[in-house]
Scaffold this motif. Sequence first.
Motif: not given
Lengths: 175, 185
Positions: A34-44, A66-70, A79-82, B179-182
């Motif tokens: 509805x708003x185009x705001x993806x709070x979950x992606x922003x949280x990640x 982005x969401x990758x740390x090296x 990810x969404x699981x983390x 998850x079991x996604x991974x």
Amino acid sequence: MTSFDRRDLVRRALRAGGAIAVLYSFLYYVLPATTGVNLVALLNLALASASATLMNAIGFAVTQSATQLTFRAAAVVVTNDCNGLGAWLLVVGAMVAIPAVSWQSRAAGAAASAVALTSINVVRVSMLCYLQASRPLWFSTFHEQVAPLIVVITASACVAAWFHHAADVDYAAAP
Amino acid sequence: MRLLHSTWIRWAALVAVLYVGSLAAWRVLEPAYLHALERGVVTLRSVGVFRPSLQPTAVPGRGLAVIDPGRKPVAVPQRILGADLALATALILGSLWLSWRQRAYRLIAGLALVFAAHLVTIFAQEWANSSASTAVWAGWNLWTTLYQGKVVPVAVWALLMAAGIKSSSLGCTRTSTTSLKSLFV
């Protein structure tokens, strides 16, 4: 006086489950659609940024994309699981299920729990980033067996602390 | 808040200690579990429950890979299972308001329920992956999110504690219902 029986417990469990499903649907589907705001992606993204900041602040040269740390050529991806959203949803479900507490208290408890769980998660992601680079053999054990306990204890501490606070405020104010 | 410090923290510390102990016990039992799981699949295959082409392969420290030529392999990971079993064990044994006998019965039921939930989740993943329904996907994603939040051991514990409550009112005072996604990552 709050008394309950088995039927009451089932009712409260359904209420908790309903609250979790509604909140999850809102965050993952309704809000982005509805708003185009993806709070979950922003949280990640925020989680990755905060973890990178923490790691750099204590002297580990971590780069973020982005969401990758090296760190030392080893990478972890948030990810969404983390993001700890699962634990937070369970906390909110418990807060909704507990009777005779005001919605203001519930909202405040949910917000405070989000802050507490995200803070713990920042430390968790930072530690995973370090372990992936420096102690890869420990990564899986920490990721799947140690960190979940810390998250569960934090989540239940949030509910316990909130309940004691809410009991002091709301039950004392009750006639 | 004083109550929180004196009671809750001690209980959380007890659960944490029991969790570590349970996890150590699981580590000792892991090879035997993996062997039994592999033998179980072979036995079910021999009696016709599974296709003859299906091949279970134990991956020490990881779990069981079930390979069937031409199909996507199914992984039965054991680290998440171990953590869930250990947490359920810690929560049940830490339920000090129950007698040892009550805790022992609940422990047996709890471990069986956690294991069943784990297996159902693994096979449900195959079903969700092959489904074109948006509702199935949404439901599956919600489940994996909660699964990461350790809903299985916590819900099993809550269920077993609630099972001890009689249908009649208990008249508790100011008490909360308490998850079991991974794969192979």
